[in-house]
Scaffold this motif. Structure first.
Motif, PDB file in Angstrom:
ATOM      1  N   ALA A 291       0.849  -1.185   0.000  1.00  0.00           N
ATOM      2  CA  ALA A 291       0.000   0.000   0.000  1.00  0.00           C
ATOM      3  C   ALA A 291       0.882   1.232   0.000  1.00  0.00           C
ATOM      4  N   ILE A 292       0.298   2.371  -0.394  1.00  0.00           N
ATOM      5  CA  ILE A 292       1.009   3.634  -0.374  1.00  0.00           C
ATOM      6  C   ILE A 292       0.075   4.726   0.123  1.00  0.00           C
ATOM      7  N   ILE A 293       0.620   5.595   0.987  1.00  0.00           N
ATOM      8  CA  ILE A 293      -0.118   6.729   1.529  1.00  0.00           C
ATOM      9  C   ILE A 293       0.598   7.995   1.077  1.00  0.00           C
ATOM     10  N   GLY A 294      -0.113   8.862   0.371  1.00  0.00           N
ATOM     11  CA  GLY A 294       0.498  10.035  -0.231  1.00  0.00           C
ATOM     12  C   GLY A 294       0.796  11.150   0.750  1.00  0.00           C
ATOM     13  N   ALA A 295       1.651  12.067   0.310  1.00  0.00           N
ATOM     14  CA  ALA A 295       2.073  13.208   1.133  1.00  0.00           C
ATOM     15  C   ALA A 295       0.869  14.032   1.582  1.00  0.00           C
ATOM     16  N   GLY A 296       0.883  14.397   2.851  1.00  0.00           N
ATOM     17  CA  GLY A 296      -0.162  15.256   3.381  1.00  0.00           C
ATOM     18  C   GLY A 296      -1.445  14.555   3.755  1.00  0.00           C
ATOM     19  N   SER A 297      -1.552  13.257   3.500  1.00  0.00           N
ATOM     20  CA  SER A 297      -2.770  12.528   3.871  1.00  0.00           C
ATOM     21  C   SER A 297      -2.743  12.181   5.350  1.00  0.00           C
ATOM     22  N   VAL A 298      -3.931  12.160   5.962  1.00  0.00           N
ATOM     23  CA  VAL A 298      -4.063  11.853   7.382  1.00  0.00           C
ATOM     24  C   VAL A 298      -5.005  10.663   7.535  1.00  0.00           C
ATOM     25  N   ILE A 299      -4.490   9.590   8.124  1.00  0.00           N
ATOM     26  CA  ILE A 299      -5.278   8.372   8.354  1.00  0.00           C
ATOM     27  C   ILE A 299      -5.507   8.266   9.860  1.00  0.00           C
ATOM     28  N   THR A 300      -6.770   8.328  10.287  1.00  0.00           N
ATOM     29  CA  THR A 300      -7.098   8.370  11.707  1.00  0.00           C
ATOM     30  C   THR A 300      -8.054   7.241  12.066  1.00  0.00           C
ATOM     31  N   SER A 301      -7.670   6.441  13.060  1.00  0.00           N
ATOM     32  CA  SER A 301      -8.524   5.366  13.570  1.00  0.00           C
ATOM     33  C   SER A 301      -9.103   4.527  12.422  1.00  0.00           C
ATOM     34  N   SER A 302      -8.228   4.130  11.512  1.00  0.00           N
ATOM     35  CA  SER A 302      -8.674   3.437  10.300  1.00  0.00           C
ATOM     36  C   SER A 302      -7.745   2.286   9.958  1.00  0.00           C
ATOM     37  N   TYR A 303      -8.223   1.448   9.052  1.00  0.00           N
ATOM     38  CA  TYR A 303      -7.435   0.334   8.533  1.00  0.00           C
ATOM     39  C   TYR A 303      -7.319   0.489   7.020  1.00  0.00           C
ATOM     40  N   ILE A 304      -6.101   0.534   6.514  1.00  0.00           N
ATOM     41  CA  ILE A 304      -5.841   0.563   5.081  1.00  0.00           C
ATOM     42  C   ILE A 304      -5.257  -0.794   4.716  1.00  0.00           C
ATOM     43  N   GLY A 305      -6.010  -1.557   3.935  1.00  0.00           N
ATOM     44  CA  GLY A 305      -5.611  -2.916   3.627  1.00  0.00           C
ATOM     45  C   GLY A 305      -4.765  -3.018   2.377  1.00  0.00           C
ATOM     46  N   PRO A 306      -4.396  -4.241   2.004  1.00  0.00           N
ATOM     47  CA  PRO A 306      -3.511  -4.465   0.864  1.00  0.00           C
ATOM     48  C   PRO A 306      -4.062  -3.912  -0.447  1.00  0.00           C
ATOM     49  N   PHE A 307      -3.132  -3.567  -1.337  1.00  0.00           N
ATOM     50  CA  PHE A 307      -3.413  -3.125  -2.697  1.00  0.00           C
ATOM     51  C   PHE A 307      -4.245  -1.847  -2.726  1.00  0.00           C
ATOM     52  N   THR A 308      -3.917  -0.943  -1.802  1.00  0.00           N
ATOM     53  CA  THR A 308      -4.598   0.342  -1.741  1.00  0.00           C
ATOM     54  C   THR A 308      -3.599   1.467  -1.941  1.00  0.00           C
ATOM     55  N   ALA A 309      -3.971   2.422  -2.785  1.00  0.00           N
ATOM     56  CA  ALA A 309      -3.165   3.627  -2.997  1.00  0.00           C
ATOM     57  C   ALA A 309      -4.001   4.829  -2.593  1.00  0.00           C
ATOM     58  N   VAL A 310      -3.560   5.511  -1.547  1.00  0.00           N
ATOM     59  CA  VAL A 310      -4.201   6.745  -1.098  1.00  0.00           C
ATOM     60  C   VAL A 310      -3.304   7.892  -1.556  1.00  0.00           C
ATOM     61  N   ALA A 311      -3.834   8.778  -2.376  1.00  0.00           N
ATOM     62  CA  ALA A 311      -3.033   9.855  -2.949  1.00  0.00           C
ATOM     63  C   ALA A 311      -2.796  10.962  -1.919  1.00  0.00           C
TER      64      ALA A 311
END
Length: 372
Positions: A291-311
């Motif tokens: 998985a990839i989490i892009g610059a400036g993104s905020v992930i709060t109290s969450s689950y990001i699973g496989p094969f996910t791209a957050v810009a």
């Protein structure tokens, strides 16, 4: 050798995303699809690239610029109407001159690079000028006038298909045949000598009103100019629809090198092949790769699973996401499970009072969906 990348299509199969964004700029693993083709050409030593552009020209030019960031020089070649792949060669005549060139469909994704494909071409050419078509050999021998890339497919009726003789020479190309002569489909990568310009000038539009590149290559074959082929090494996907785009995202994410440049608090967990870009923050969250989490993104109290791209600059709160592409500025709040989804820029998904078990969406830019 020059490069020609075709990026003039409207992307109707990816609507509503492409109502407001060029399909070639939709991200795969947080990088626009078009950039992969440019980088492949640069890595193969091609420094002069022409990009065919249509109605989304301004957006593509803003994203790519003059090409210096890739170590190349880019020229933009406008196509007023999508009149076929061979028409792109026709309007690129002045840019291409008499140089050999690679033509690459801007929404294709290939696992292999272009180096081997080009090396084979160059090994079969000498410094001598190629003969005119009237002097071309009687059979497909000698240095090729064209070289195509082929791959076996289970459903060749859906593609342009190559017919080979017993010695493996290309003798015919058939577009979407009812009775395919082989299972070898044309991949959207071609290599041409200057002889292709005679071919595209000689053919007539097809029944759908377009100048077909398959007709131009067939014209070369019928004129006695040799056409060679390479077999694709690895996977190939046309990202013109949501599911192949998500599959491309999965394939590219599998090749990531893990890297954490952003902030991960003590209550968060990163597991597997994960990239956290600088400026991104994980708060009481888990990201399981690839998985990839892009610059400036905020992930709060969450689950990001496989094969996910957050810009970049996204917000994900109290939610669970997997196998999805989330484009820049999107917001996801209180969604119990978002899967196999493509979310456009600045779109928003929130949950109402009633909790559902799974959600599948394709959202255009600036759209908002409230889930029951």
């Amino acid at each position: 050798m020059k490069g020609l990348i075709l990026s003039g299509g409207a992307g109707t199969r990816l609507r509503p995303i492409t109502h407001t964004s060029a399909k070639q700029l939709v991200p795969v693993a947080n990088k626009p699809i078009l950039f992969y083709g440019i980088e492949d050409m640069a890595e193969a030593g091609i420094t002069e690239i022409g990009i065919i552009v249509g109605s989304t020209a301004a957006e593509i030019e803003a994203a790519v610029g003059d090409g210096s960031r890739f170590g190349v020089h880019v020229s933009y070649l406008p196509q007023d109407e999508p009149l076929g792949l061979a028409h792109c060669v026709l309007i690129a005549r002045d840019f291409l001159g008499d140089d050999d060139f690679v033509m690459y469909l801007g929404d294709n994704m290939l696992e292999q690079g272009l180096g081997g494909f080009i090396a084979r071409w160059e090994s079969q050419h000498t410094a001598a000028l190629q003969p005119a078509l009237g002097d071309a050999p009687d059979g497909p021998t000698g240095a090729p006038a064209a070289q195509i890339l082929l791959t076996p497919v289970p459903d060749p009726q859906r593609f342009g298909v190559a017919e080979l003789d017993d010695e493996g020479n290309v003798v015919a190309l058939v577009e979407k045949p009812e009775d395919p002569p082989s299972d070898l489909a044309l991949v959207g990568v071609y290599l041409f000598s200057k002889l292709i310009h005679q071919a595209v000038a000689a053919i007539a539009p097809s029944a759908r009103g377009e100048l077909e590149i398959t007709d131009a290559i067939q014209w070369l074959i019928d004129s006695g100019a040799p056409v060679h082929h390479d077999l694709l090494d690895g996977w190939w996907l046309d990202t013109g629809k949501k599911d192949p785009l998500l599959e491309s995202n999965r394939r590219v994410l599998e090749s990531l090198e893990a890297r954490v440049d952003g902030e991960v608090d003590a209550d968060s967990k990163v597991d597997g092949r994960v990239v956290i870009e600088a400026g991104a923050r994980l708060v009481n969250s888990e990201v399981r790769g690839p998985a990839i989490i892009g610059a400036g993104s905020v992930i709060t109290s969450s689950y990001i699973g496989p094969f996910t791209a957050v810009a970049a600059n996204c917000e994900v709160t109290d939610s669970e996401i997997d196998q999805s592409v989330i484009m820049e500025g999107a917001r996801i709040r209180a969604v119990p499970r978002l899967t196999d989804s493509l979310m456009g820029r600045d779109s928003e998904v929130t949950r109402g009072a009633r909790r559902s078990q799974a959600t599948r969406v394709t959202l255009g830019d600036h759209s908002t969906v409230e889930l029951a």
